[in-house]
Design a protein around this motif. Structure first.
Motif, PDB file in Angstrom:
ATOM      1  N   LYS A  99       0.428  -0.917   0.130  1.00 47.87           N
ATOM      2  CA  LYS A  99       0.463   0.563   0.009  1.00 47.87           C
ATOM      3  C   LYS A  99       0.555   1.100   0.076  1.00 47.87           C
ATOM      4  O   LYS A  99       2.009   1.352   0.815  1.00 47.87           O
ATOM      5  N   VAL A 100       0.521   2.430  -0.864  1.00 47.42           N
ATOM      6  CA  VAL A 100       1.523   3.590  -0.809  1.00 47.42           C
ATOM      7  C   VAL A 100       0.082   4.171  -1.058  1.00 47.42           C
ATOM      8  O   VAL A 100      -1.355   4.785  -1.684  1.00 47.42           O
ATOM      9  N   GLU A 101       0.104   6.111  -0.123  1.00 47.78           N
ATOM     10  CA  GLU A 101      -0.278   7.237  -0.613  1.00 47.78           C
ATOM     11  C   GLU A 101      -1.020   7.455  -2.046  1.00 47.78           C
ATOM     12  O   GLU A 101       0.202   7.534  -2.361  1.00 47.78           O
ATOM     13  N   PRO A 102      -2.481   7.365  -2.565  1.00 44.80           N
ATOM     14  CA  PRO A 102      -2.382   7.278  -4.027  1.00 44.80           C
ATOM     15  C   PRO A 102      -1.807   8.467  -4.195  1.00 44.80           C
ATOM     16  O   PRO A 102      -1.306   8.629  -5.964  1.00 44.80           O
ATOM     17  N   ILE A 103      -2.206   9.697  -4.078  1.00 45.74           N
ATOM     18  CA  ILE A 103      -1.402  11.522  -4.511  1.00 45.74           C
ATOM     19  C   ILE A 103       0.403  10.765  -4.850  1.00 45.74           C
ATOM     20  O   ILE A 103       0.300  11.404  -5.372  1.00 45.74           O
ATOM     21  N   THR A 104       0.941  10.142  -3.748  1.00 48.94           N
ATOM     22  CA  THR A 104       2.232  10.403  -4.062  1.00 48.94           C
ATOM     23  C   THR A 104       2.802   9.210  -4.722  1.00 48.94           C
ATOM     24  O   THR A 104       3.684   9.618  -5.524  1.00 48.94           O
ATOM     25  N   LEU A 105       2.174   8.354  -5.590  1.00 49.45           N
ATOM     26  CA  LEU A 105       2.025   7.189  -5.400  1.00 49.45           C
ATOM     27  C   LEU A 105       2.271   7.809  -7.115  1.00 49.45           C
ATOM     28  O   LEU A 105       3.362   7.609  -8.427  1.00 49.45           O
ATOM     29  N   ILE A 106       1.033   8.191  -7.570  1.00 52.59           N
ATOM     30  CA  ILE A 106       0.707   8.746  -9.025  1.00 52.59           C
ATOM     31  C   ILE A 106       1.927   9.664  -8.888  1.00 52.59           C
ATOM     32  O   ILE A 106       1.613  10.232 -11.273  1.00 52.59           O
ATOM     33  N   GLY A 107       1.858  11.141  -8.379  1.00 53.77           N
ATOM     34  CA  GLY A 107       2.547  12.296  -8.827  1.00 53.77           C
ATOM     35  C   GLY A 107       3.535  11.803  -8.905  1.00 53.77           C
ATOM     36  O   GLY A 107       4.468  12.118 -10.199  1.00 53.77           O
ATOM     37  N   MET A 108       4.636  10.583  -8.783  1.00 54.99           N
ATOM     38  CA  MET A 108       6.047  10.617  -8.975  1.00 54.99           C
ATOM     39  C   MET A 108       5.804   9.624 -10.094  1.00 54.99           C
ATOM     40  O   MET A 108       6.409   9.358 -10.590  1.00 54.99           O
ATOM     41  N   LEU A 109       4.425   8.664  -9.820  1.00 55.81           N
ATOM     42  CA  LEU A 109       4.727   7.771 -11.524  1.00 55.81           C
ATOM     43  C   LEU A 109       4.626   8.375 -12.516  1.00 55.81           C
ATOM     44  O   LEU A 109       4.976   8.350 -13.585  1.00 55.81           O
ATOM     45  N   ALA A 110       3.690   9.827 -12.873  1.00 52.78           N
ATOM     46  CA  ALA A 110       3.668  10.344 -13.662  1.00 52.78           C
ATOM     47  C   ALA A 110       4.657  11.412 -14.188  1.00 52.78           C
ATOM     48  O   ALA A 110       4.682  11.761 -15.130  1.00 52.78           O
ATOM     49  N   ALA A 111       5.428  11.664 -13.587  1.00 58.65           N
ATOM     50  CA  ALA A 111       6.509  12.586 -13.365  1.00 58.65           C
ATOM     51  C   ALA A 111       7.789  11.730 -13.851  1.00 58.65           C
ATOM     52  O   ALA A 111       8.093  12.313 -15.028  1.00 58.65           O
ATOM     53  N   ALA A 112       8.232  10.776 -13.520  1.00 55.73           N
ATOM     54  CA  ALA A 112       8.898   9.395 -14.222  1.00 55.73           C
ATOM     55  C   ALA A 112       8.710   9.412 -15.972  1.00 55.73           C
ATOM     56  O   ALA A 112       9.748   9.434 -16.887  1.00 55.73           O
ATOM     57  N   ALA A 113       7.352   8.923 -16.252  1.00 52.03           N
ATOM     58  CA  ALA A 113       6.811   8.517 -17.127  1.00 52.03           C
ATOM     59  C   ALA A 113       6.866  10.588 -18.035  1.00 52.03           C
ATOM     60  O   ALA A 113       7.703   9.925 -19.612  1.00 52.03           O
ATOM     61  N   LEU A 114       6.958  11.348 -17.930  1.00 52.57           N
ATOM     62  CA  LEU A 114       7.393  12.759 -18.530  1.00 52.57           C
ATOM     63  C   LEU A 114       8.464  12.780 -18.163  1.00 52.57           C
ATOM     64  O   LEU A 114       8.949  13.044 -19.876  1.00 52.57           O
ATOM     65  N   GLY A 115       9.502  12.578 -17.732  1.00 53.32           N
ATOM     66  CA  GLY A 115      10.824  12.235 -18.331  1.00 53.32           C
ATOM     67  C   GLY A 115      11.316  11.528 -19.163  1.00 53.32           C
ATOM     68  O   GLY A 115      11.898  12.245 -19.963  1.00 53.32           O
ATOM     69  N   ALA A 116      10.263  10.506 -18.953  1.00 55.82           N
ATOM     70  CA  ALA A 116      10.941   9.575 -20.419  1.00 55.82           C
ATOM     71  C   ALA A 116      10.872   9.924 -20.913  1.00 55.82           C
ATOM     72  O   ALA A 116      11.375   9.587 -22.665  1.00 55.82           O
ATOM     73  N   ALA A 206       9.902   1.858  -1.571  1.00 54.87           N
ATOM     74  CA  ALA A 206      10.021   2.041  -2.568  1.00 54.87           C
ATOM     75  C   ALA A 206       9.887   0.932  -3.846  1.00 54.87           C
ATOM     76  O   ALA A 206      10.335   1.131  -4.891  1.00 54.87           O
ATOM     77  N   PHE A 207      10.089  -0.741  -3.285  1.00 58.08           N
ATOM     78  CA  PHE A 207       9.036  -1.506  -4.227  1.00 58.08           C
ATOM     79  C   PHE A 207       7.941  -1.049  -5.470  1.00 58.08           C
ATOM     80  O   PHE A 207       8.329  -1.223  -7.145  1.00 58.08           O
ATOM     81  N   PRO A 208       6.823  -0.570  -4.778  1.00 58.62           N
ATOM     82  CA  PRO A 208       6.438  -0.292  -5.443  1.00 58.62           C
ATOM     83  C   PRO A 208       6.121   1.174  -6.201  1.00 58.62           C
ATOM     84  O   PRO A 208       5.681   1.463  -7.117  1.00 58.62           O
ATOM     85  N   ILE A 209       7.009   1.808  -5.686  1.00 57.29           N
ATOM     86  CA  ILE A 209       7.198   3.242  -6.535  1.00 57.29           C
ATOM     87  C   ILE A 209       8.191   3.072  -7.607  1.00 57.29           C
ATOM     88  O   ILE A 209       7.993   3.394  -8.457  1.00 57.29           O
ATOM     89  N   MET A 210       9.490   2.513  -7.074  1.00 58.37           N
ATOM     90  CA  MET A 210      10.185   2.350  -8.206  1.00 58.37           C
ATOM     91  C   MET A 210      10.012   1.725  -9.659  1.00 58.37           C
ATOM     92  O   MET A 210       9.944   2.030 -10.508  1.00 58.37           O
ATOM     93  N   MET A 211       9.101   0.616  -9.426  1.00 54.98           N
ATOM     94  CA  MET A 211       8.513  -0.663 -10.320  1.00 54.98           C
ATOM     95  C   MET A 211       7.933   0.288 -10.916  1.00 54.98           C
ATOM     96  O   MET A 211       7.347  -0.011 -12.191  1.00 54.98           O
ATOM     97  N   GLY A 212       7.020   0.836 -10.083  1.00 60.89           N
ATOM     98  CA  GLY A 212       5.553   1.846 -11.062  1.00 60.89           C
ATOM     99  C   GLY A 212       5.974   2.820 -10.958  1.00 60.89           C
ATOM    100  O   GLY A 212       5.852   2.617 -13.074  1.00 60.89           O
ATOM    101  N   SER A 213       7.001   3.368 -11.485  1.00 62.20           N
ATOM    102  CA  SER A 213       7.931   4.680 -12.410  1.00 62.20           C
ATOM    103  C   SER A 213       9.029   3.300 -13.429  1.00 62.20           C
ATOM    104  O   SER A 213       8.451   4.538 -14.397  1.00 62.20           O
ATOM    105  N   CYS A 214       9.726   3.120 -13.089  1.00 66.73           N
ATOM    106  CA  CYS A 214      10.056   2.744 -14.374  1.00 66.73           C
ATOM    107  C   CYS A 214       8.579   1.907 -15.573  1.00 66.73           C
ATOM    108  O   CYS A 214       9.105   2.313 -16.743  1.00 66.73           O
ATOM    109  N   ALA A 215       7.736   1.078 -14.977  1.00 69.69           N
ATOM    110  CA  ALA A 215       6.811   0.476 -15.554  1.00 69.69           C
ATOM    111  C   ALA A 215       5.940   1.371 -16.590  1.00 69.69           C
ATOM    112  O   ALA A 215       5.156   1.657 -17.289  1.00 69.69           O
TER     113      ALA A 215
END
Length: 293
Positions: A99-116, A206-215
């Motif tokens: 479990k990760v707080e949704p705003i934190t997870l979504i914000g970091m995932l979206a940022a990684a995708a935009l950076g890519a 770290a696991f859902p954030i880093m793997m989700g960011s990459c995904a």
């Protein structure tokens, strides 16, 4: 909300898979001369241990170079394209069990995708010696971060499952940068894990954030690499197949291993590969007489 996030991820992955498969089929009569067995085995090994938190980019780079399976120029694109589907599988597994707080997870995932998206368009057009130099430095930094974790220099994290205020903004900006750098073949796991620890979050987060960011960032970046033709098609397909098998075996059969000794071995391999990359860049610089900026 996590269900919606995973739905978006599935849609992105399907789009990538269609683009990837169409490109491979289009060029099926002039694929690279590397070995199906070797690239598939590399994919299996590196993504197996990636699922357990080792990271796959640096070891994959090391093995591709050691077995002479692709050219340095296309390594960044090959890493992103080849590992997309295995990493998406990892993300689905970890994002549903931790479990990760949704705003934190979504914000970091979206940022990684935009950076890519920003980074892939730049990296795919870089000269080979710049790629070699960038990856050499990046691999050295990755080895240092892993070493720092081993000897306890990295912060130990906390128990938070989300961020707010300045910390959240900092995390989003940092993940944007990490997403852009990943398109150059710089693995996101070690720096993202360091970021999570630094901000006082639970190490498990770290696991859902880093793997989700990459995904999220990898389908976006990989579509650009495919369209630019800046990747090794045969190696990417072999690593994808072997990697997907490795992920499911690691996640559902093995689950955990005594990885301390392996971690030190990986650090050594990464450091060695960093040195060889920098030597190659230095030789290219000497031949061309052009400075690496």
């Amino acid at each position: 909300m996590i269900t919606a996030v995973l739905g978006v991820l599935a849609a992105l992955t399907i789009c990538f898979a269609i683009v990837f498969i169409k490109d491979v089929v289009k060029h099926k009569n002039n694929l690279e001369s590397n070995s199906w067995v070797k690239v598939s085995a590399i994919g299996f090994i590196t993504n197996f241990f990636d699922t357990l938190g080792i990271g796959s980019f640096a070891p994959t780079t090391a093995l591709l170079k050691a077995f002479k399976q692709t050219k340095d120029r296309v390594i960044p694109g090959t890493l992103n394209v080849a590992c997309t589907i295995p990493v998406v599988a990892e993300a689905f597994i970890f994002m549903t069990v931790i479990k990760v707080e949704p705003i934190t997870l979504i914000g970091m995932l979206a940022a990684a995708a935009l950076g890519a998206w920003v980074g892939a368009g730049i990296v795919s057009k870089l000269p080979e010696r710049i790629i070699q130099f960038t990856m050499g430095v990046a691999l050295f930094i990755t080895a240092f971060l892993m070493f720092a974790s081993k000897v306890g220099w990295m912060p130990g994290g906390g128990d938070a499952i989300g961020l707010e205020g300045g910390k959240l903004i900092f995390a989003i900006v940092a993940n944007f940068v990490l997403g852009a750098l990943m398109t150059a073949g710089i693995g996101l796991y070690a720096p993202c894990m360091a970021l999570v620890y630094f901000l006082g979050m639970s190490p498990n987060i770290a696991f859902p954030i880093m793997m989700g960011s990459c995904a999220f960032l990898m389908p976006v970046a990989s579509i650009k690499f495919v369209k630019e033709g800046a990747y090794d098609r045969k190696a990417s397909l072999g690593i994808t197949i072997g990697g997907a098998i490795g992920v499911f075996i690691a996640a559902y059969i093995v689950k955990s291993l005594p990885l301390n000794i392996l971690g030190w071995l990986v650090i050594g391999v990464i450091l060695y590969t960093s040195i060889t990359m920098l030597k190659s860049a230095s030789k290219a610089h000497s031949k061309s007489g052009v400075a690496i900026e």
